[in-house]
Scaffold this active site. Structure first.
Site, short mmCIF file in Angstrom:
data_model
loop_
_atom_site.label_atom_id
_atom_site.label_comp_id
_atom_site.label_asym_id
_atom_site.label_seq_id
_atom_site.Cartn_x
_atom_site.Cartn_y
_atom_site.Cartn_z
NE ARG A 1 0.42 0.99 3.53
CZ ARG A 1 1.47 1.74 3.74
NH1 ARG A 1 2.71 1.24 3.60
NH2 ARG A 1 1.37 3.01 4.06
N GLY A 2 0.28 2.39 -0.19
CA GLY A 2 1.04 3.61 -0.38
C GLY A 2 1.14 3.90 -1.85
CB ALA A 3 0.24 6.91 -3.85
NE ARG B 1 -6.41 0.36 -2.07
CZ ARG B 1 -5.75 0.79 -0.97
NH1 ARG B 1 -4.47 0.47 -0.80
NH2 ARG B 1 -6.36 1.54 -0.07
CD GLN C 1 -2.89 2.04 7.17
OE1 GLN C 1 -3.43 2.35 8.24
NE2 GLN C 1 -3.55 2.03 6.02
CG ASP D 1 -2.93 7.24 -1.09
OD1 ASP D 1 -2.80 6.08 -1.51
OD2 ASP D 1 -2.58 7.59 0.06
CE LYS E 1 -4.85 4.86 4.53
NZ LYS E 1 -5.63 4.01 3.61
#
Length: 350
Positions: free
Chosen positions: A47-49, A89, A196, A237, A248
């Site tokens: 995860r994480g752009a 996503r 996270q 993101d 987030k």
């Protein structure tokens, strides 16, 4: 920490460190098919752009091998597989950005043999992977100037090495300040419901011997009121053309508290996270995730049966609350419509 996304050409596999299991277990999640990639993205193995973008680029390579099994009809099959990855996503713009970049290489290759396309795509994915680390280090150098000796920096979610190909965006700024010799400390908001901050940010910083304290999300206002936070740095993101930033869930609340208490609030993100086709934050799609992430802690249910849940993965912080956007070409300042356009010109990305 730059080996959590690894491509094995011999196995035709993308090997991901399964971030769902951190910090107590370190296990790999091996992707060999398009569906493996989509699953890894959707359940947040990765995860994480920026990390999503790098994973998507390598996913395109795996999709090409998969499409080759269709023989002469591999072109439409590959097109469908790429779209499947791009839609895994909705919020992180780097996902579509990476797939579109791979498509551009495909278009330029024309009717080149399949082996040529594979070679070109492996080179492009490797370039995206390598460039992300270099971009993050550049952001770290630019952002370090915003952090003063002795500062305590609050961050929300995880925008570190694990959220990128390496070094990090928001944590890249923190690492940049430490690399510049500044003694600082960090407050990592736990970041419910996926935790996270508690699981990943604290893990990264502790491994790097950077002083870090985990705070429950609801403590942000109290900590700022007591003068225990000098700066806030978060990732993003997707950033709209006007500077509104999706990050987030809970980031917007932190930004409002920062304004109330006079704490500068910064966003760190590469230019690839800025979506100039999205005019403002109202046009950023917000992912709504499974209720189970809220109704359960591990295997233990904590809410009554039948009670509905809001589990939005992101919120949008208005540009008016952001003191600066740290990018690989420098720190952008308001008005962001102008500074974003100038940053793209400076980077030769018009």
């Amino acid at each position: 920490m730059e080996h959590h996304i690894r491509y094995d050409a011999a196995q035709r596999a993308l090997i991901l460190l399964d971030q769902r299991l951190l910090p107590t277990r370190q296990e790999d999640f091996v992707c060999r098919t398009t569906e493996d990639i989509v699953t890894a993205l959707q359940v947040m193995v990765v995860r994480g752009a920026p990390a999503i973008g790098v994973t998507a680029a390598w996913g395109c390579v795996l999709a090409a091998y998969e499409a080759a099994e269709a023989g002469d009809h591999w072109h439409p099959v590959l097109d469908g597989l790429l779209e499947r990855i791009a839609k895994a996503r909705p919020t992180a713009v780097n996902l579509r950005w990476a797939v579109d970049r791979m498509r551009k290489v495909w278009k330029t290759a024309g009717h080149a043999p399949f082996a040529t396309l594979i070679s070109l795509w492996e080179s492009e994915a490797r370039r995206i992977h390598r460039d992300d680390i270099e971009i993050n280090r550049a952001m770290g150098r630019h952002g370090a100037a915003l952090i003063d000796e002795g500062d305590t920096v609050m961050t929300h979610c995880n925008a570190g090495a694990l959220a990128t190909a390496g070094y990090g965006t928001a944590l890249g700024v923190i690492r940049g300040a430490v690399d510049a010799g500044k003694k600082i400390s960090v407050i990592a908001n736990e970041t419910r419901p996926f935790l996270q901050g508690a699981r990943l940010t604290a893990y990264e910083l502790h491994e790097d011997h950077i002083p870090v304290t985990v705070a429950c999300d609801n403590a942000c206002g109290h900590l700022m009121r007591k003068g225990m936070v000098q700066k806030v740095v978060v990732g993003a993101d997707r950033i709209a053309a006007n500077g509104d930033a999706a990050n987030k869930i809970g980031t917007y609340s932190v930004a409002l508290l920062a304004r109330e208490h006079g704490v500068p609030f910064y966003v760190a993100a590469p230019l690839s996270t800025i979506d100039r086709n999205t005019p403002d934050g109202d046009h950023i799609p917000i992912e709504d995730r499974t209720p189970r992430e809220v109704t359960h802690v591990g295997d233990t249910q904590i809410t009554p049966d039948g009670v509905p849940v809001y589990n939005f993965a992101f919120d949008v912080t208005p540009a008016a609350l952001i003191a600066g956007i740290v990018t690989e070409v420098g720190v952008l300042r308001p008005p962001y419509t102008e500074s974003i356009a100038e940053a793209f010109r400076k980077a030769g990305l018009e």
